[in-house]
Design an enzyme around this catalytic site. Structure first.
Site, PDB file in Angstrom:
ATOM      1  N   CYS A   2       3.316   8.925  -9.123  1.00 26.98           N
ATOM      2  CA  CYS A   2       3.995   9.469 -10.300  1.00 26.98           C
ATOM      3  C   CYS A   2       4.943   8.404 -10.843  1.00 26.98           C
ATOM      4  O   CYS A   2       5.501   7.604 -10.103  1.00 26.98           O
ATOM      5  CB  CYS A   2       4.806  10.719 -10.045  1.00 26.98           C
ATOM      6  SG  CYS A   2       3.871  12.066  -9.349  1.00 26.98           S
ATOM      7  N   ARG A  27       0.439   4.643 -11.642  1.00 29.70           N
ATOM      8  CA  ARG A  27       1.035   5.401 -10.539  1.00 29.70           C
ATOM      9  C   ARG A  27       0.487   6.820 -10.445  1.00 29.70           C
ATOM     10  O   ARG A  27       0.765   7.546  -9.486  1.00 29.70           O
ATOM     11  CB  ARG A  27       2.557   5.475 -10.712  1.00 29.70           C
ATOM     12  CG  ARG A  27       3.240   4.136 -10.752  1.00 29.70           C
ATOM     13  CD  ARG A  27       4.712   4.307 -10.982  1.00 29.70           C
ATOM     14  NE  ARG A  27       5.361   4.902  -9.842  1.00 29.70           N
ATOM     15  CZ  ARG A  27       5.859   4.233  -8.813  1.00 29.70           C
ATOM     16  NH1 ARG A  27       5.786   2.915  -8.802  1.00 29.70           N
ATOM     17  NH2 ARG A  27       6.425   4.858  -7.813  1.00 29.70           N
ATOM     18  N   TRP A  74       0.635  12.258 -10.453  1.00 30.10           N
ATOM     19  CA  TRP A  74      -0.463  12.229  -9.497  1.00 30.10           C
ATOM     20  C   TRP A  74      -0.213  13.417  -8.581  1.00 30.10           C
ATOM     21  O   TRP A  74       0.763  13.439  -7.823  1.00 30.10           O
ATOM     22  CB  TRP A  74      -0.458  10.931  -8.702  1.00 30.10           C
ATOM     23  CG  TRP A  74      -1.663  10.748  -7.822  1.00 30.10           C
ATOM     24  CD1 TRP A  74      -2.872  10.231  -8.185  1.00 30.10           C
ATOM     25  CD2 TRP A  74      -1.771  11.072  -6.429  1.00 30.10           C
ATOM     26  NE1 TRP A  74      -3.726  10.223  -7.110  1.00 30.10           N
ATOM     27  CE2 TRP A  74      -3.081  10.729  -6.021  1.00 30.10           C
ATOM     28  CE3 TRP A  74      -0.904  11.621  -5.487  1.00 30.10           C
ATOM     29  CZ2 TRP A  74      -3.536  10.914  -4.712  1.00 30.10           C
ATOM     30  CZ3 TRP A  74      -1.356  11.811  -4.193  1.00 30.10           C
ATOM     31  CH2 TRP A  74      -2.664  11.449  -3.817  1.00 30.10           C
ATOM     32  N   ASN A  98       9.537  12.026  -8.973  1.00 30.46           N
ATOM     33  CA  ASN A  98       8.521  11.280  -8.241  1.00 30.46           C
ATOM     34  C   ASN A  98       8.870  11.408  -6.769  1.00 30.46           C
ATOM     35  O   ASN A  98       9.992  11.079  -6.383  1.00 30.46           O
ATOM     36  CB  ASN A  98       8.566   9.813  -8.692  1.00 30.46           C
ATOM     37  CG  ASN A  98       7.779   8.894  -7.775  1.00 30.46           C
ATOM     38  OD1 ASN A  98       6.831   9.322  -7.133  1.00 30.46           O
ATOM     39  ND2 ASN A  98       8.182   7.640  -7.713  1.00 30.46           N
ATOM     40  N   GLY A  99       7.949  11.923  -5.965  1.00 34.23           N
ATOM     41  CA  GLY A  99       8.228  12.071  -4.534  1.00 34.23           C
ATOM     42  C   GLY A  99       7.817  13.436  -4.052  1.00 34.23           C
ATOM     43  O   GLY A  99       7.043  14.145  -4.703  1.00 34.23           O
ATOM     44  N   GLU A 489     -13.507  -6.227   1.820  1.00 30.01           N
ATOM     45  CA  GLU A 489     -12.841  -6.132   0.514  1.00 30.01           C
ATOM     46  C   GLU A 489     -13.874  -5.976  -0.614  1.00 30.01           C
ATOM     47  O   GLU A 489     -13.672  -5.200  -1.546  1.00 30.01           O
ATOM     48  CB  GLU A 489     -11.957  -7.382   0.298  1.00 30.01           C
ATOM     49  CG  GLU A 489     -11.256  -7.471  -1.037  1.00 30.01           C
ATOM     50  CD  GLU A 489     -10.319  -6.318  -1.346  1.00 30.01           C
ATOM     51  OE1 GLU A 489     -10.058  -5.480  -0.487  1.00 30.01           O
ATOM     52  OE2 GLU A 489      -9.867  -6.244  -2.505  1.00 30.01           O
ATOM     53  N   LYS A 493     -13.827  -2.795  -3.088  1.00 29.22           N
ATOM     54  CA  LYS A 493     -13.743  -2.917  -4.552  1.00 29.22           C
ATOM     55  C   LYS A 493     -14.874  -2.130  -5.200  1.00 29.22           C
ATOM     56  O   LYS A 493     -14.662  -1.402  -6.149  1.00 29.22           O
ATOM     57  CB  LYS A 493     -13.842  -4.384  -5.009  1.00 29.22           C
ATOM     58  CG  LYS A 493     -12.634  -5.252  -4.825  1.00 29.22           C
ATOM     59  CD  LYS A 493     -11.485  -4.982  -5.754  1.00 29.22           C
ATOM     60  CE  LYS A 493     -10.528  -3.948  -5.256  1.00 29.22           C
ATOM     61  NZ  LYS A 493      -9.607  -4.281  -4.200  1.00 29.22           N
ATOM     62  N   GLU A 496     -14.382   1.733  -4.801  1.00 34.13           N
ATOM     63  CA  GLU A 496     -13.233   2.255  -5.564  1.00 34.13           C
ATOM     64  C   GLU A 496     -13.551   2.489  -7.033  1.00 34.13           C
ATOM     65  O   GLU A 496     -13.107   3.466  -7.616  1.00 34.13           O
ATOM     66  CB  GLU A 496     -12.095   1.221  -5.568  1.00 34.13           C
ATOM     67  CG  GLU A 496     -11.227   1.205  -4.382  1.00 34.13           C
ATOM     68  CD  GLU A 496     -10.018   0.323  -4.623  1.00 34.13           C
ATOM     69  OE1 GLU A 496      -8.915   0.867  -4.624  1.00 34.13           O
ATOM     70  OE2 GLU A 496     -10.156  -0.903  -4.809  1.00 34.13           O
ATOM     71  N   HIS A 512     -26.285  -4.424  15.711  1.00 37.22           N
ATOM     72  CA  HIS A 512     -25.802  -3.337  16.569  1.00 37.22           C
ATOM     73  C   HIS A 512     -25.801  -1.999  15.840  1.00 37.22           C
ATOM     74  O   HIS A 512     -25.098  -1.078  16.259  1.00 37.22           O
ATOM     75  CB  HIS A 512     -24.401  -3.672  17.107  1.00 37.22           C
ATOM     76  CG  HIS A 512     -24.383  -4.921  17.926  1.00 37.22           C
ATOM     77  ND1 HIS A 512     -24.922  -4.985  19.194  1.00 37.22           N
ATOM     78  CD2 HIS A 512     -23.946  -6.173  17.649  1.00 37.22           C
ATOM     79  CE1 HIS A 512     -24.796  -6.219  19.669  1.00 37.22           C
ATOM     80  NE2 HIS A 512     -24.205  -6.969  18.738  1.00 37.22           N
ATOM     81  N   LYS A 611      -2.205   3.760  -7.825  1.00 41.53           N
ATOM     82  CA  LYS A 611      -1.950   2.404  -7.350  1.00 41.53           C
ATOM     83  C   LYS A 611      -0.927   2.384  -6.209  1.00 41.53           C
ATOM     84  O   LYS A 611      -1.020   1.569  -5.307  1.00 41.53           O
ATOM     85  CB  LYS A 611      -1.463   1.527  -8.499  1.00 41.53           C
ATOM     86  CG  LYS A 611      -1.418   0.084  -8.070  1.00 41.53           C
ATOM     87  CD  LYS A 611      -1.672  -0.851  -9.191  1.00 41.53           C
ATOM     88  CE  LYS A 611      -1.773  -2.254  -8.686  1.00 41.53           C
ATOM     89  NZ  LYS A 611      -3.077  -2.540  -8.076  1.00 41.53           N
TER      90      LYS A 611
END
Ligand code: M6R
Length: 616
Positions: A2, A27, A74, A98-99, A489, A493, A496, A512, A611
């Protein structure tokens, strides 16, 4: 998660707040809202969905007034909806938050018993009702009402609050979530990070946890002011810092998406992170920011790196360098896993917390545990004065500039740069590297921006390859040694932003298990530069081909053997081995970008993600 913005000045507040929220949309982006004091009272507009929906709603119902607060959300408590969007209003009070309020259930029950009716499922609405109740019970000002209310609340928050009876005032507070003040000319702002305020000022005040601040907009006779106190009412001064980020750094600058722009900014981000920190003459690194003098550097028995997501992958590459160059045993752990098992820290550990945002909950919690056990902590972060660097004994900031795309790219390579610097520093102090070795490693690092520019020149070819991956539902990424984290990575990417299933594997592990997946429909991206493990990885490519797997290879220019095996090859420049992870990751970022872009996805704001992850 947020983002919040507050504005008190002489200009129309709503467009400024919406513009600030646009910079914070990374955010959270499931709903947004704004509240403006028009001199008579508070008007609120909220909208479900991305900020565009709020902009449209504000265009239809213009808000007059030069003081206001806004929020981009968010969802944590309550699904994304207009009712759950902030600001939340109770009586004459409007709040953005926010929180997470941890004791929200008990407080909600108490307020309901008093006859309060809630209009949302959020924990935030509780703050609005508490402040409203404090004002109705005789609090002398919004400032006092907010103070009294926050004393009842546990959890993490940054809030901004308006009162219809105080048309020049925003009260804001910080406890565990970031909040910055921007001091402009004839205006004063607050926001979750500096990028939201940069269009107005570069003079920022970073609030501390427990700070309560009264922002007063300019009146007919006086300019804007900020009065900061602790929750106990003790006045405090916080220094004003001049920020060297420019407002245009948070713009797309002609690129279709921030992610693409940020991929192209990597040469600059790396060069900036190196700048002023290396001593080529002595083959050494200036260690001041690392916070370890040579004696302490020699006393370190173990490095313990803590990180999440992409930062965790940077940490895994860092482990490779720390062990190879500094010869120091290195453990890498996911922040979330540190709290899920009885992790052991020692006083002679160097704990490195790697976090782009400097706020990630799990990394922060793990750092607190390490610090409590007496370990030294070094933060590698891109955000000045964020929570993790504040806790650390040393801070090595990456200088990537604001990263807006939710999928991290330039911060990853800037983190690699910082970790390479730490590795060379420790290597030199601990006698594992002599001056010549240090110099040659640092010269290699200085050459990275040029190599990346060369790779970026082939972006169009990567776009062509991406076309062949658009319909793939599964993709396997393989790499060895320091390229194993790059395989992880590359897979992260892709998943996502393209929503395809992708897995990164150590190439040596292929036989394996994952080899069972291979058939003509599975694209396998193999990272196989000409390095010490090249022939082993080439063997993997042959095994994939023997099972008709489709190989997309990253190979060093002139590799004839690969030429005969792979369906597509992305050519890498010949470069010193220790800098290869900087180079192999770039085509994988581009590949993910072009696949997602081709699928028409919102590359910068992929579904379900934010993010900055400030929840557990
Ligand atoms: O801010 P941090 O570096 O601590 O964030 C860690 C992860 O949340 C982050 O890297 C995430 O995985 C990104 N979306 C990766 O692109």
């Amino acid at each position: 998660m947020c983002g919040i913005v507050g504005y008190a000045g002489r200009q129309s507040a709503a467009p400024i707040i919406v513009d600030g929220l646009r910079k914070l949309e990374y955010r959270g982006y499931d709903s947004a809202g704004v509240a403006v004091h028009d001199g008579r009272g508070i008007e609120v507009v909220r909208a479900l969905g991305k900020l565009r929906a709020l902009s449209e709603a504000v265009a239809k119902r213009p808000l007059e007034g030069t003081l206001g607060i806004g929020h981009t959300r968010w969802a944590t408590h309550g699904r994304p909806s207009e009712e759950n969007a902030h600001p939340h209003v109770a009586g004459k009070v409007a709040v953005v938050h926010n929180g997470i309020i941890e004791n929200h259930v008990a407080l909600r029950r108490e307020l309901i018993a008093e006859g309060v009716r809630f209009s949302s499922e959020t924990d935030t609405e509780i703050i609005a009702h508490l402040v409203d109740r404090a004002l109705r019970n005789g609090a002398r000002s919004l400032f006092e009402a907010v103070r009294a209310s926050l004393q009842l609340v546990t959890g993490a928050y940054a809030i901004a609050v308006l009162n219809a009876d105080e048309p020049l005032t925003i009260v804001a507070a910080r406890h565990g979530s970031p909040l910055v003040l921007g001091i402009g000319e004839n205006e004063i702002l607050c926001g979750s990070d500096i990028s939201a305020l940069l269009a107005h000022t570069r003079d920022m005040v970073f609030l501390e946890d427990g700070d309560l601040v009264e922002l007063r907009g300019p009146g007919p006779e006086a300019g804007p002011t900020a009065r900061i106190q602790t929750m106990d009412g003790v006045p405090v001064e916080r220094p004003t810092k001049r920020i060297d980020w420019s407002p245009t750094m948070a713009e797309r600058g002609g690129f279709k998406h921030f992610m693409l722009k940020e991929i192209h900014e990597q040469p600059d981000a790396i060069a900036a992170t190196l700048r002023g920190r290396i001593d080529l003459e002595n083959g050494d690194v200036h260690g001041g920011e690392i916070g370890l003098d040579p004696v302490s550097a020699r006393a370190i028995r173990r490095v313990y790196i803590i990180a999440c997501g992409t930062s965790y992958h940077a940490a895994l590459v860092g482990r490779y360098w720390l062990e190879a160059l500094a010869r120091v045993p290195t453990t890498v752990e996911l922040g979330s896993e540190v709290s899920n098992r009885p992790a052991v820290f020692f006083e002679d550990d160097l704990v490195i917390a790697v976090s782009q945002s400097g706020e990630t909950f799990d990394t922060l919690a793990a750092v607190k545990a390490a610090k409590a056990a007496g370990a030294r902590v070094l933060a590698v972060s891109n955000v000045l004065d964020s929570a993790i660097p504040r806790l650390a004994h040393g801070e090595l900031y990456t200088r990537a500039g604001p990263e807006i795309g939710v999928a991290s790219t330039k911060c990853f390579t800037a983190q690699l740069t910082a970790l390479l610097l730490v590795s060379v520093y420790l290597g030199r102090q601990r006698g594992a590297l002599d001056a010549d070795a240090g110099r040659s490693l640092l010269q290699g690092a200085c050459a990275v921006p040029g190599f990346i520019n060369e790779l970026l020149g082939d972006a169009d070819y990567v776009r062509t390859i991406a076309t062949s991956l658009v319909d793939a539902t599964d993709v396997l990424f393989l790499g060895r040694g320091y390229n194993y984290p790059i395989a992880l990575e590359g897979a992260l990417k892709l998943k996502e932003i393209s929503y395809a299933h992708a897995e990164g594997y150590a190439a040596g592990e292929m036989k394996h298990g994952p080899i069972a997946l291979i058939d003509a429909s599975l694209p396998v991206v193999v990272i196989a530069p000409k390095d010490a493990s090249y022939f082993k990885t080439l063997g993997n490519v042959q095994e994939v081909r023997a099972r008709e797997g489709r190989v997309i290879a990253l190979a060093t220019k002139g590799d004839e053997a690969m030429h005969d095996l792979a369906e597509h090859i992305i050519w890498l420049p010949e470069a010193p081995e220790h800098v290869l992870p900087f180079l192999t990751v770039v085509p994988l970022q581009l590949l993910a970008y072009y696949v997602a872009s081709r699928k028409g996805h919102d590359v910068d704001q992929p579904r379900n993600l934010a993010k900055t992850v400030t929840v557990e």
